[in-house]
Motif scaffolding. Structure first.
Motif, mmCIF file in Angstrom:
data_model
loop_
_atom_site.group_PDB
_atom_site.id
_atom_site.type_symbol
_atom_site.label_atom_id
_atom_site.label_comp_id
_atom_site.label_asym_id
_atom_site.label_seq_id
_atom_site.Cartn_x
_atom_site.Cartn_y
_atom_site.Cartn_z
ATOM 1 N N ALA A 269 0.750 -1.217 -0.090
ATOM 2 C CA ALA A 269 -0.057 -0.017 0.055
ATOM 3 C C ALA A 269 0.897 1.086 -0.095
ATOM 4 O O ALA A 269 0.750 2.208 -0.688
ATOM 5 N N ALA A 270 1.922 1.136 0.677
ATOM 6 C CA ALA A 270 2.822 2.344 0.875
ATOM 7 C C ALA A 270 3.341 2.632 -0.522
ATOM 8 O O ALA A 270 3.774 3.782 -0.748
ATOM 9 N N LEU A 271 3.950 1.754 -1.170
ATOM 10 C CA LEU A 271 4.647 1.938 -2.471
ATOM 11 C C LEU A 271 3.685 2.396 -3.468
ATOM 12 O O LEU A 271 3.906 3.120 -4.366
ATOM 13 N N MET A 272 2.456 1.625 -3.528
ATOM 14 C CA MET A 272 1.505 1.917 -4.467
ATOM 15 C C MET A 272 0.969 3.638 -4.169
ATOM 16 O O MET A 272 1.002 4.379 -5.213
ATOM 17 N N SER A 273 0.962 4.051 -3.109
ATOM 18 C CA SER A 273 0.591 5.153 -2.859
ATOM 19 C C SER A 273 1.818 6.298 -3.198
ATOM 20 O O SER A 273 1.348 7.483 -3.710
ATOM 21 N N ALA A 274 2.761 5.821 -3.000
ATOM 22 C CA ALA A 274 3.978 6.632 -3.305
ATOM 23 C C ALA A 274 4.283 6.770 -5.053
ATOM 24 O O ALA A 274 4.338 8.127 -5.229
ATOM 25 N N LEU A 275 3.971 6.073 -5.549
ATOM 26 C CA LEU A 275 4.035 5.862 -7.023
ATOM 27 C C LEU A 275 3.219 6.654 -7.761
ATOM 28 O O LEU A 275 3.197 7.283 -8.540
ATOM 29 N N GLU A 276 1.967 6.385 -7.247
ATOM 30 C CA GLU A 276 0.606 7.261 -7.741
ATOM 31 C C GLU A 276 0.620 8.666 -7.475
ATOM 32 O O GLU A 276 0.553 9.606 -8.265
ATOM 33 N N HIS A 277 1.180 9.137 -6.021
ATOM 34 C CA HIS A 277 1.357 10.282 -5.782
ATOM 35 C C HIS A 277 2.643 11.096 -6.565
ATOM 36 O O HIS A 277 2.479 12.392 -7.004
ATOM 37 N N LYS A 278 3.622 10.322 -6.919
ATOM 38 C CA LYS A 278 4.604 10.542 -7.929
ATOM 39 C C LYS A 278 4.133 11.147 -9.256
ATOM 40 O O LYS A 278 4.455 12.131 -10.079
ATOM 41 N N ALA A 279 3.124 10.121 -9.743
ATOM 42 C CA ALA A 279 2.431 10.272 -10.960
ATOM 43 C C ALA A 279 1.678 11.553 -11.087
ATOM 44 O O ALA A 279 1.771 12.404 -12.249
ATOM 45 N N ALA A 280 1.029 11.840 -10.066
ATOM 46 C CA ALA A 280 0.107 12.987 -10.065
ATOM 47 C C ALA A 280 1.031 14.371 -9.775
ATOM 48 O O ALA A 280 0.551 15.456 -10.676
ATOM 49 N N ARG A 281 2.063 14.115 -9.205
ATOM 50 C CA ARG A 281 2.726 15.370 -9.192
ATOM 51 C C ARG A 281 3.575 15.482 -10.658
ATOM 52 O O ARG A 281 3.973 16.415 -10.996
ATOM 53 N N GLY A 282 3.610 14.339 -11.438
ATOM 54 C CA GLY A 282 4.451 14.637 -12.678
ATOM 55 C C GLY A 282 3.744 15.279 -13.524
ATOM 56 O O GLY A 282 4.173 16.130 -14.526
ATOM 57 N N ASN A 283 2.314 15.173 -13.553
ATOM 58 C CA ASN A 283 1.262 15.848 -14.444
ATOM 59 C C ASN A 283 1.512 17.407 -14.263
ATOM 60 O O ASN A 283 1.331 18.278 -15.161
ATOM 61 N N GLN A 284 1.839 17.803 -12.869
ATOM 62 C CA GLN A 284 1.922 19.379 -12.652
ATOM 63 C C GLN A 284 3.617 19.711 -12.807
ATOM 64 O O GLN A 284 3.610 21.013 -13.075
ATOM 65 N N GLY A 285 4.476 18.854 -12.725
ATOM 66 C CA GLY A 285 5.686 19.169 -12.731
ATOM 67 C C GLY A 285 6.403 19.515 -11.545
ATOM 68 O O GLY A 285 5.769 19.713 -10.556
#
Length: 342
Positions: A269-285
């Motif tokens: 769960a922690a890894l999935m959350s971290a990677l999804e958070h990174k993907a969300a931030r990637g859209n904004q830069g």
């Protein structure tokens, strides 16, 4: 579920009083009946199972499959791993204590080791073996000559019948067998897929091959995590490798004390959350604040990264970075061990 001994006793009593000659007469005298191919196949499987059970019963009664005690230090694991973390299971310590107090009730199945003279290799019963090794006591076992195919089928079916392998353990087991050259039909049998459908096997292998094997190992069995979430995680990787940005997140997360103390499900769960958070931030830069109102932004896609430097806030920085790029790339290659592409 009845055990093998009970099934054998029932099988013996079921056929004990049958006169085979009389039975043959009755069959030959009866009218011919057309039976569908599906029913024939089902009957074939049933009679094969009966024959195998009778043969096993005969061997046991003849004493050739007697239960023996073996020095547990002389027994090595199967050549293919099914359980990701035996001792990490929160119930395992209780299992060990149960054997300490009540003894080992069920034997394990082993074959003579093909690689080490005087040693044996487990087909099934890895938890019982490990418990006996921890307790430094002999392990009760049935010794049988098994081919590699027979070993993995016995190993997989035992786990399937107990229904205690997690989704990713099944997937990792299937992928490991494939990597060792086993046919998909054998892999399906080892997973208890008697229906003969290989699509399930292919799906398991596909997911296990997509996620880095090392990462699967440090996450662990994740018993509560099923196919949909593992498919979602697998989409973060390509050919068993993580993109550089994702790998940075993985390295940082898995080196923390929180990760070390977490359960396998919590790690996933922690890894999935971290990677999804990174993907969300990637859209904004990504943003790097240089102070004084100067902010550098970096937007990444799968193929490139766009870095924007406010020239009016930090004049000359862009030219300086461009001039320094060859040296920075060389430093990066030394740190990562990468070589220039030809």
């Amino acid at each position: 579920m009845t055990n093998a001994k009970e099934r054998s006793s029932r099988m013996k009593s079921l056929f004990a009083n049958v006169d085979s000659a009389e039975l043959a007469k009755q069959i030959s005298a009866g009218p011919a009946v057309k039976v569908g191919s599906g029913a024939v196949k089902s009957m074939d499987r049933a009679f094969v199972a009966v024959e195998e059970e009778n043969e096993r019963l005969r061997l046991q009664l003849s004493g050739s499959e007697a239960i023996v005690e073996i020095d547990s230090a002389l027994v090595v694991p199967s050549f293919v791993r099914d359980r990701l973390d035996i001792e990490g299971d929160p119930n395992f310590q209780g299992f060990v204590e149960g054997i300490r107090e009540s003894g080992q009730r069920l034997p394990i199945l082993v074959r003579p080791s093909p690689d080490k003279q005087g040693y044996f290799q487990v087909a099934y019963g890895h938890r019982r073996l490990r418990a006996c090794q921890i307790l430094e006591r002999p392990v009760k076992a049935i010794v049988r000559d098994l081919t590699d195919d027979e070993l993995v089928v016995a190993q997989g079916i035992e786990n399937t019948e107990r229904a205690n392998l997690s989704f990713i353990e099944q997937a990792f087991f299937a992928a490991t067998l494939k990597a060792r050259g086993f046919r998909r039909e054998t892999i399906a049998a080892a997973l208890g897929r008697a229906d003969g459908k290989l699509t399930y096997v292919s799906m398991l292998i596909g997911i296990a091959e997509q996620v880095p094997a090392e990462l699967i190992g440090i996450i662990g069995p994740a018993p509560s995590i099923g196919r949909p979430k593992w498919e979602k995680l697998a989409a973060q990787f390509k050919d068993g490798k993580a993109p550089a940005a994702a790998q940075t997140i993985i390295d940082k997360l898995t080196s923390t004390a929180v990760w070390a103390a977490a359960t396998s499900d919590q790690r996933f769960a922690a890894l999935m959350s971290a990677l999804e958070h990174k993907a969300a931030r990637g859209n904004q830069g990504e943003e790097v604040d240089l102070g004084g109102g100067a902010v550098i932004t970096a937007k990444s896609s799968r193929s490139s990264t766009l870095i924007t430097i406010p020239e009016s806030k930090v004049p000359g920085l862009s030219a300086w970075l461009v001039e320094r790029l060859p040296a920075l790339v060389e430093e990066y290659r030394k740190q990562t061990g990468e070589t220039p592409m030809g």
